[in-house]
Enzyme design. Structure first.
Site, PDB file in Angstrom:
ATOM      1  N   ASP A   1     -30.108 -27.979  53.740  1.00  0.00           N
ATOM      2  CA  ASP A   1     -30.579 -26.911  52.786  1.00  0.00           C
ATOM      3  C   ASP A   1     -30.069 -27.433  51.278  1.00  0.00           C
ATOM      4  O   ASP A   1     -30.568 -26.325  50.452  1.00  0.00           O
ATOM      5  CB  ASP A   1     -29.831 -25.588  53.274  1.00  0.00           C
ATOM      6  CG  ASP A   1     -28.424 -25.483  53.414  1.00  0.00           C
ATOM      7  OD1 ASP A   1     -27.665 -26.707  52.883  1.00  0.00           O
ATOM      8  OD2 ASP A   1     -27.797 -24.479  53.569  1.00  0.00           O
ATOM      9  N   SER A   2     -29.508 -28.366  51.149  1.00  0.00           N
ATOM     10  CA  SER A   2     -29.301 -28.980  49.837  1.00  0.00           C
ATOM     11  C   SER A   2     -30.569 -29.070  49.161  1.00  0.00           C
ATOM     12  O   SER A   2     -30.794 -29.347  47.833  1.00  0.00           O
ATOM     13  CB  SER A   2     -28.529 -30.114  49.593  1.00  0.00           C
ATOM     14  OG  SER A   2     -28.987 -31.007  50.671  1.00  0.00           O
TER      15      SER A   2
ATOM     16  N   ASP B   1     -30.789 -28.084  58.817  1.00  0.00           N
ATOM     17  CA  ASP B   1     -29.925 -27.070  58.595  1.00  0.00           C
ATOM     18  C   ASP B   1     -30.459 -25.709  58.796  1.00  0.00           C
ATOM     19  O   ASP B   1     -31.762 -25.420  58.431  1.00  0.00           O
ATOM     20  CB  ASP B   1     -29.424 -27.053  56.975  1.00  0.00           C
ATOM     21  CG  ASP B   1     -28.368 -27.633  56.804  1.00  0.00           C
ATOM     22  OD1 ASP B   1     -27.476 -27.784  57.704  1.00  0.00           O
ATOM     23  OD2 ASP B   1     -28.099 -28.154  55.578  1.00  0.00           O
TER      24      ASP B   1
ATOM     25  N   LYS C   1     -28.181 -27.989  62.339  1.00  0.00           N
ATOM     26  CA  LYS C   1     -26.830 -27.891  61.890  1.00  0.00           C
ATOM     27  C   LYS C   1     -26.442 -26.508  61.288  1.00  0.00           C
ATOM     28  O   LYS C   1     -27.543 -25.710  60.858  1.00  0.00           O
ATOM     29  CB  LYS C   1     -26.564 -28.873  60.672  1.00  0.00           C
ATOM     30  CG  LYS C   1     -25.230 -28.715  60.091  1.00  0.00           C
ATOM     31  CD  LYS C   1     -25.037 -29.872  59.405  1.00  0.00           C
ATOM     32  CE  LYS C   1     -25.387 -30.178  58.020  1.00  0.00           C
ATOM     33  NZ  LYS C   1     -24.875 -28.963  57.014  1.00  0.00           N
TER      34      LYS C   1
ATOM     35  N   GLU D   1     -23.234 -23.690  59.649  1.00  0.00           N
ATOM     36  CA  GLU D   1     -22.112 -23.697  58.951  1.00  0.00           C
ATOM     37  C   GLU D   1     -20.915 -22.871  59.594  1.00  0.00           C
ATOM     38  O   GLU D   1     -21.589 -21.445  59.734  1.00  0.00           O
ATOM     39  CB  GLU D   1     -22.241 -23.496  57.375  1.00  0.00           C
ATOM     40  CG  GLU D   1     -23.048 -24.424  56.698  1.00  0.00           C
ATOM     41  CD  GLU D   1     -22.910 -24.179  55.138  1.00  0.00           C
ATOM     42  OE1 GLU D   1     -22.365 -23.421  54.670  1.00  0.00           O
ATOM     43  OE2 GLU D   1     -23.918 -25.007  54.341  1.00  0.00           O
TER      44      GLU D   1
ATOM     45  N   GLU E   1     -16.636 -31.380  55.183  1.00  0.00           N
ATOM     46  CA  GLU E   1     -17.060 -31.641  53.870  1.00  0.00           C
ATOM     47  C   GLU E   1     -15.876 -31.152  53.171  1.00  0.00           C
ATOM     48  O   GLU E   1     -15.403 -30.097  53.278  1.00  0.00           O
ATOM     49  CB  GLU E   1     -18.403 -30.736  53.627  1.00  0.00           C
ATOM     50  CG  GLU E   1     -18.712 -30.663  51.983  1.00  0.00           C
ATOM     51  CD  GLU E   1     -20.128 -30.220  51.757  1.00  0.00           C
ATOM     52  OE1 GLU E   1     -20.755 -29.771  52.592  1.00  0.00           O
ATOM     53  OE2 GLU E   1     -20.470 -30.147  50.498  1.00  0.00           O
TER      54      GLU E   1
HETATM   55  O1  KIV Z   1     -27.168 -29.664  53.061  1.00  0.00           O
HETATM   56  C1  KIV Z   1     -26.837 -30.806  53.031  1.00  0.00           C
HETATM   57  O2  KIV Z   1     -27.170 -31.750  52.432  1.00  0.00           O
HETATM   58  C2  KIV Z   1     -25.386 -30.765  53.562  1.00  0.00           C
HETATM   59  C3  KIV Z   1     -24.757 -32.125  53.555  1.00  0.00           C
HETATM   60  C4  KIV Z   1     -23.924 -32.323  52.028  1.00  0.00           C
HETATM   61  C5  KIV Z   1     -23.824 -32.239  54.711  1.00  0.00           C
HETATM   62  O3  KIV Z   1     -25.132 -29.791  54.413  1.00  0.00           O
END
Ligand code: KIV
Length: 273
Positions: A53-54, A92, A122, A124, A191
């Site tokens: 989600d980055s 994510d 993924k 969180e 992280e």
């Molecule tokens: O969203 C992302 O890129 C991440 C990584 C930094 C692990 O969660």
């Protein structure tokens, strides 16, 4: 010349990652959000691609990861999936699609698996989202956990500084890692936590621990592709190693193109019909 070793495994699965941990072979993971970049990264031999989600930051220009939507994540993930032959692709679950409602979490995960065709999701958090993790896993969807600095909770923590320096937070993190492992997650991203704590987690927990800013005693590493290639310039945490200055390279190429267009040097006869 690169010394990168591409194993002759034709497709990386969650079982392959588990075997890599058992053999002490480090796992390489990078983010990707589009077809062209995913194609290059996959062909280079990366083990895991994270459609993070980055994307909210590096693709859409938002300050945090919170605004990105499930539809936008599915768009990015679908583009990546069309490019990848070998890597395991994890996507994510974006903010607001799983917290506090395990039924919605399952629906979100199913949409990603069905519409993008990815290999897992993924999510969180630890005990506060364990019901969602259980429900997603019960549908046969592989889940990767994410502990330590969890960017979707930035407004709760207020800063992006190192997490779990204090004993109480470190103990909670270890408990959460055990919970995620017991639930059946196939790996956990850790992280921005002290290297000693990450080492302890990687030793205690049997599933792979992938670090970002978590030192070298974990089972693998992940970075955001835009950061490690030097496309982003305004983000320089201590953990980031830049392998290239693509920003400068692109700027130089674009300026050369502008000069050629303005001077009439481009296109020449060979480039014309
Ligand atoms: O969203 C992302 O890129 C991440 C990584 C930094 C692990 O969660």
């Amino acid at each position: 010349m690169s010394t990168a070793k591409k194993s002759n495994i034709s497709r990386i699965t969650t079982h392959v990652l588990q075997e890599m941990k058992l053999k002490g072979e480090k796992i390489s993971m990078l983010t990707a959000y589009d077809y062209s970049m995913a194609k290059i990264i996959d062909a280079s031999g990366i083990d895991v691609i994270l459609v993070g989600d980055s994307a909210s930051n590096v693709m859409a220009g938002h300050e945090t990861t919170l605004p990105i939507t499930l539809n936008e994540m599915i768009y990015h993930a679908s583009s990546v999936m069309r490019a990848v032959d070998r890597a395991l692709v994890v996507v994510d679950l974006p903010f607001g699609t799983y917290q506090g409602n395990s039924k919605e979490a399952l629906n979100s995960a199913i949409r990603i698996m069905k519409e993008a065709g990815s290999n897992g999701i993924k999510i969180e958090g630890g005990h506060e989202i364990i019901e969602s993790v259980d429900r997603i896993l019960s549908a046969g969807i592989p889940v990767m956990g994410h502990l330590g600095l969890t960017p979707q909770s930035i407004h709760k923590f207020g800063t992006y500084t190192v997490r779990a320096r204090q004993e109480e937070e470190a103990e909670k993190l270890i408990e959460d890692a055990h919970l995620l492992e017991k639930a059946g997650c196939f790996a956990i991203v850790l992280e921005k936590v002290p290297a000693e704590l990450a080492k302890k987690v990687a030793e205690e927990i049997k599933i792979p621990i992938i670090g970002i800013g978590a030192g070298n005693h974990v089972d693998g590493q992940v970075l955001v592709i835009h950061d490690m290639l030097g496309i982003t310039q305004d983000f320089s945490p201590r953990f980031l190693r830049r392998y290239h200055n693509l920003n400068a390279e692109i700027t130089g190429s674009v300026q050369a193109y502008i000069d050629d267009v303005k001077s009439g040097e481009f296109p020449n006869e060979r480039e014309s019909y």
